[in-house]
Write a protein that holds these residues in place. Sequence first.
Motif, PDB file in Angstrom:
ATOM      1  N   ILE A 268       0.830  -1.202   0.000  1.00  0.00           N
ATOM      2  CA  ILE A 268       0.000   0.000   0.000  1.00  0.00           C
ATOM      3  C   ILE A 268       0.864   1.251   0.000  1.00  0.00           C
ATOM      4  CG2 ILE A 268      -1.742   1.323   1.276  1.00  0.00           C
ATOM      5  CD1 ILE A 268      -2.823  -1.318   2.338  1.00  0.00           C
ATOM      6  N   GLY A 269       1.911   1.253   0.859  1.00  0.00           N
ATOM      7  CA  GLY A 269       2.754   2.448   0.971  1.00  0.00           C
ATOM      8  C   GLY A 269       3.897   2.498  -0.005  1.00  0.00           C
ATOM      9  N   GLY A 270       4.059   1.452  -0.826  1.00  0.00           N
ATOM     10  CA  GLY A 270       5.095   1.469  -1.850  1.00  0.00           C
ATOM     11  C   GLY A 270       6.501   1.438  -1.307  1.00  0.00           C
ATOM     12  N   PHE A 271       6.717   0.985  -0.082  1.00  0.00           N
ATOM     13  CA  PHE A 271       8.048   0.944   0.498  1.00  0.00           C
ATOM     14  C   PHE A 271       8.823  -0.262  -0.024  1.00  0.00           C
ATOM     15  CE2 PHE A 271       7.732   3.518   4.706  1.00  0.00           C
ATOM     16  CZ  PHE A 271       7.091   4.557   4.025  1.00  0.00           C
ATOM     17  N   SER A 272      10.133  -0.146  -0.028  1.00  0.00           N
ATOM     18  CA  SER A 272      10.981  -1.299  -0.315  1.00  0.00           C
ATOM     19  C   SER A 272      10.971  -2.212   0.907  1.00  0.00           C
ATOM     20  CB  SER A 272      12.410  -0.852  -0.605  1.00  0.00           C
ATOM     21  OG  SER A 272      12.994  -0.269   0.560  1.00  0.00           O
ATOM     22  N   GLU A 273      11.492  -3.410   0.756  1.00  0.00           N
ATOM     23  CA  GLU A 273      11.550  -4.325   1.888  1.00  0.00           C
ATOM     24  C   GLU A 273      12.397  -3.745   3.007  1.00  0.00           C
ATOM     25  OE1 GLU A 273      12.824  -8.975   2.892  1.00  0.00           O
ATOM     26  OE2 GLU A 273      12.610  -8.307   0.807  1.00  0.00           O
ATOM     27  N   GLU A 274      13.495  -3.085   2.630  1.00  0.00           N
ATOM     28  CA  GLU A 274      14.379  -2.474   3.626  1.00  0.00           C
ATOM     29  C   GLU A 274      13.673  -1.350   4.377  1.00  0.00           C
ATOM     30  OE1 GLU A 274      18.696  -0.112   3.844  1.00  0.00           O
ATOM     31  OE2 GLU A 274      18.030  -1.051   1.965  1.00  0.00           O
ATOM     32  N   PRO A 296       5.136  11.114   4.848  1.00  0.00           N
ATOM     33  CA  PRO A 296       4.812  11.661   3.517  1.00  0.00           C
ATOM     34  C   PRO A 296       5.009  10.659   2.386  1.00  0.00           C
ATOM     35  CG  PRO A 296       6.059  13.259   4.796  1.00  0.00           C
ATOM     36  CD  PRO A 296       6.102  11.967   5.561  1.00  0.00           C
ATOM     37  N   ASP A 297       6.074   9.851   2.454  1.00  0.00           N
ATOM     38  CA  ASP A 297       6.315   8.854   1.412  1.00  0.00           C
ATOM     39  C   ASP A 297       5.205   7.806   1.401  1.00  0.00           C
ATOM     40  OD1 ASP A 297       8.634  10.056   0.564  1.00  0.00           O
ATOM     41  OD2 ASP A 297       9.956   8.788   1.781  1.00  0.00           O
ATOM     42  N   PHE A 298       4.775   7.389   2.592  1.00  0.00           N
ATOM     43  CA  PHE A 298       3.703   6.394   2.680  1.00  0.00           C
ATOM     44  C   PHE A 298       2.422   6.941   2.053  1.00  0.00           C
ATOM     45  CE2 PHE A 298       0.038   4.409   4.656  1.00  0.00           C
ATOM     46  CZ  PHE A 298       0.373   3.065   4.659  1.00  0.00           C
ATOM     47  N   ILE A 299       2.064   8.176   2.416  1.00  0.00           N
ATOM     48  CA  ILE A 299       0.816   8.770   1.903  1.00  0.00           C
ATOM     49  C   ILE A 299       0.886   8.978   0.393  1.00  0.00           C
ATOM     50  CG2 ILE A 299      -0.617  10.854   1.947  1.00  0.00           C
ATOM     51  CD1 ILE A 299      -0.042  11.046   4.937  1.00  0.00           C
ATOM     52  N   ARG A 300       2.011   9.464  -0.102  1.00  0.00           N
ATOM     53  CA  ARG A 300       2.164   9.712  -1.538  1.00  0.00           C
ATOM     54  C   ARG A 300       1.993   8.423  -2.344  1.00  0.00           C
ATOM     55  NH1 ARG A 300       6.571  11.856  -1.205  1.00  0.00           N
ATOM     56  NH2 ARG A 300       7.962  10.133  -1.735  1.00  0.00           N
ATOM     57  N   ASN A 301       2.645   7.361  -1.891  1.00  0.00           N
ATOM     58  CA  ASN A 301       2.560   6.086  -2.611  1.00  0.00           C
ATOM     59  C   ASN A 301       1.192   5.436  -2.464  1.00  0.00           C
ATOM     60  OD1 ASN A 301       5.230   6.030  -3.666  1.00  0.00           O
ATOM     61  ND2 ASN A 301       6.005   5.435  -1.652  1.00  0.00           N
ATOM     62  N   VAL A 303      -1.619   7.022  -2.232  1.00  0.00           N
ATOM     63  CA  VAL A 303      -2.495   7.754  -3.168  1.00  0.00           C
ATOM     64  C   VAL A 303      -2.334   7.202  -4.584  1.00  0.00           C
ATOM     65  CG1 VAL A 303      -2.909  10.003  -4.274  1.00  0.00           C
ATOM     66  CG2 VAL A 303      -2.639   9.851  -1.778  1.00  0.00           C
ATOM     67  N   LYS A 304      -1.095   6.875  -4.955  1.00  0.00           N
ATOM     68  CA  LYS A 304      -0.857   6.278  -6.269  1.00  0.00           C
ATOM     69  C   LYS A 304      -1.557   4.931  -6.399  1.00  0.00           C
ATOM     70  CE  LYS A 304       3.702   8.354  -7.064  1.00  0.00           C
ATOM     71  NZ  LYS A 304       5.152   8.080  -7.238  1.00  0.00           N
ATOM     72  N   ASN A 305      -1.738   4.252  -5.276  1.00  0.00           N
ATOM     73  CA  ASN A 305      -2.391   2.940  -5.272  1.00  0.00           C
ATOM     74  C   ASN A 305      -3.901   3.035  -5.083  1.00  0.00           C
ATOM     75  OD1 ASN A 305      -0.142   1.229  -5.705  1.00  0.00           O
ATOM     76  ND2 ASN A 305       0.492   1.490  -3.569  1.00  0.00           N
ATOM     77  N   GLY A 306      -4.466   4.266  -5.231  1.00  0.00           N
ATOM     78  CA  GLY A 306      -5.912   4.418  -5.230  1.00  0.00           C
ATOM     79  C   GLY A 306      -6.533   4.927  -3.951  1.00  0.00           C
ATOM     80  N   TYR A 307      -5.719   5.265  -2.947  1.00  0.00           N
ATOM     81  CA  TYR A 307      -6.257   5.797  -1.703  1.00  0.00           C
ATOM     82  C   TYR A 307      -6.371   7.317  -1.785  1.00  0.00           C
ATOM     83  CZ  TYR A 307      -5.496   1.305   0.668  1.00  0.00           C
ATOM     84  OH  TYR A 307      -5.548   0.002   1.054  1.00  0.00           O
ATOM     85  N   THR A 308      -7.305   7.881  -1.022  1.00  0.00           N
ATOM     86  CA  THR A 308      -7.320   9.327  -0.857  1.00  0.00           C
ATOM     87  C   THR A 308      -6.282   9.687   0.201  1.00  0.00           C
ATOM     88  OG1 THR A 308      -8.958   9.318   0.920  1.00  0.00           O
ATOM     89  CG2 THR A 308      -9.802   9.365  -1.349  1.00  0.00           C
ATOM     90  N   LYS A 309      -5.895  10.966   0.260  1.00  0.00           N
ATOM     91  CA  LYS A 309      -4.935  11.387   1.274  1.00  0.00           C
ATOM     92  C   LYS A 309      -5.466  11.124   2.683  1.00  0.00           C
ATOM     93  CE  LYS A 309      -2.377  14.943  -1.257  1.00  0.00           C
ATOM     94  NZ  LYS A 309      -1.966  16.371  -1.289  1.00  0.00           N
ATOM     95  N   GLN A 310      -6.778  11.353   2.856  1.00  0.00           N
ATOM     96  CA  GLN A 310      -7.372  11.138   4.168  1.00  0.00           C
ATOM     97  C   GLN A 310      -7.343   9.660   4.555  1.00  0.00           C
ATOM     98  OE1 GLN A 310      -8.452  13.631   6.294  1.00  0.00           O
ATOM     99  NE2 GLN A 310      -8.490  11.918   7.744  1.00  0.00           N
ATOM    100  N   ASN A 314      -5.290   8.132   7.679  1.00  0.00           N
ATOM    101  CA  ASN A 314      -5.976   7.339   8.700  1.00  0.00           C
ATOM    102  C   ASN A 314      -5.344   5.950   8.855  1.00  0.00           C
ATOM    103  OD1 ASN A 314      -7.742   9.441   9.080  1.00  0.00           O
ATOM    104  ND2 ASN A 314      -9.413   8.544   7.890  1.00  0.00           N
ATOM    105  N   LEU A 315      -4.965   5.354   7.727  1.00  0.00           N
ATOM    106  CA  LEU A 315      -4.351   4.038   7.763  1.00  0.00           C
ATOM    107  C   LEU A 315      -3.000   4.083   8.467  1.00  0.00           C
ATOM    108  CD1 LEU A 315      -4.215   1.075   7.054  1.00  0.00           C
ATOM    109  CD2 LEU A 315      -3.400   1.700   4.761  1.00  0.00           C
ATOM    110  N   TYR A 316      -2.214   5.112   8.193  1.00  0.00           N
ATOM    111  CA  TYR A 316      -0.906   5.257   8.823  1.00  0.00           C
ATOM    112  C   TYR A 316      -1.052   5.387  10.342  1.00  0.00           C
ATOM    113  CZ  TYR A 316       4.030   6.674   9.053  1.00  0.00           C
ATOM    114  OH  TYR A 316       5.370   6.726   9.310  1.00  0.00           O
ATOM    115  N   GLN A 317      -2.037   6.179  10.770  1.00  0.00           N
ATOM    116  CA  GLN A 317      -2.267   6.356  12.205  1.00  0.00           C
ATOM    117  C   GLN A 317      -2.803   5.064  12.830  1.00  0.00           C
ATOM    118  OE1 GLN A 317      -1.422   9.135  14.026  1.00  0.00           O
ATOM    119  NE2 GLN A 317      -1.862   7.746  15.732  1.00  0.00           N
ATOM    120  N   TRP A 318      -3.626   4.348  12.081  1.00  0.00           N
ATOM    121  CA  TRP A 318      -4.165   3.065  12.554  1.00  0.00           C
ATOM    122  C   TRP A 318      -3.026   2.072  12.807  1.00  0.00           C
ATOM    123  CZ3 TRP A 318      -4.265  -1.885  10.230  1.00  0.00           C
ATOM    124  CH2 TRP A 318      -5.178  -2.796  10.754  1.00  0.00           C
TER     125      TRP A 318
END
Length: 346
Positions: A268-274, A296-301, A303-310, A314-318
């Motif tokens: 979801i967040g587009g992070f590498s394994e590292e 910011p990197d998590f939210i940006r990626n 959004v690219k995967n179809g999520y809204t910023k909100q 919310n997911l990051y805080q969860w």
Amino acid sequence: MISQNFIESNFPKGKLTLVVGRPSIGKTSFAISLAISMAEQNQRVIYFSLEMTKEQLIKRIRLQNEQIAIGESIVIDDISQTKPSYVRSQLETKSIDYILIDYIQLMEADNQELSREEIVSSIVCELKKLAIELDVPIIALSQTSRNGDLGIRSGILAEINVAILSRSNSYHQLIYKSYMGHNSCITHFYFDHDTTEVIDYYGDFLSFNDLLILFALNRPNIDVNINMLFEAKKNPIKHAFPHLNTILHNTYGLFVFQEQLMDIAQFIGGFSEEDSDKLRQVMGKKCTDKLDEMKPDFIRNAVKNGYTKQQANNLYQWMIDRSIYLFKRAFAEKCIKEWLEHMNSL
């Protein structure tokens, strides 16, 4: 009194159910309470007692209920060295709703030229056939060894019910259940000797994956408990966030393992394994500065995967809010496997 629903659910007609447990765990106490509860619900029970005399059994029944009609509601047979053929002969002239046998290791096989394992397996096989023929529930008590072995061929276990009677809600009892459950329909319950009541009941077999979840949840000083697993098994948790239902599918929607956090970060967040492993570490340590830096990197990626910023926020805080509960699945696997190996060596 043991409820009618519990009895009907766990001891169905035409089935043999073995109630198993270690010596002195309370099998006979449970069987007596079961017989009394059945009689109180206007069911007729025959109790084959191979360990206690009729007088001893009546005395224990009277301590719980002085009004039970011994000989009518509960028929007691204390003939020692009972064989399956004898059980059959006693049922031909009696109208019985439930059959209790205490216990099968004290029975004799009709064919005496067998090894001990073959004798017990033969007895179980004959009782299984008898339950089917008479279309009545047969409940037979059985002792188990420390490693959970019943001394019965697994092919025979495949067509009967096994109920494990435990003294307390502890990790090793759950392991016993898994270890014994590969070839059986397994149920699991606890019995309070003082109140003679079933105090808890988990009706589903626990897979190896379930044991990992239990191991992760059953820890002190965290605001979760193992009952969450049993509730989630019945009704898997559904999440509003896309992809979460897939990522958390193996834990019935529960967010349990650190590896799941890393999956969310990657898919979801587009992070590498590292980077996802780094996020796991900073969330576990509650490093606020680092979390703000990676957000910011998590939210940006996301959004690219179809999520809204909100949604992404919310997911990051969860994830942050629940990270204190997360356990390393790889470590849980190591501990469970070591315990199973230990049990196998007993």
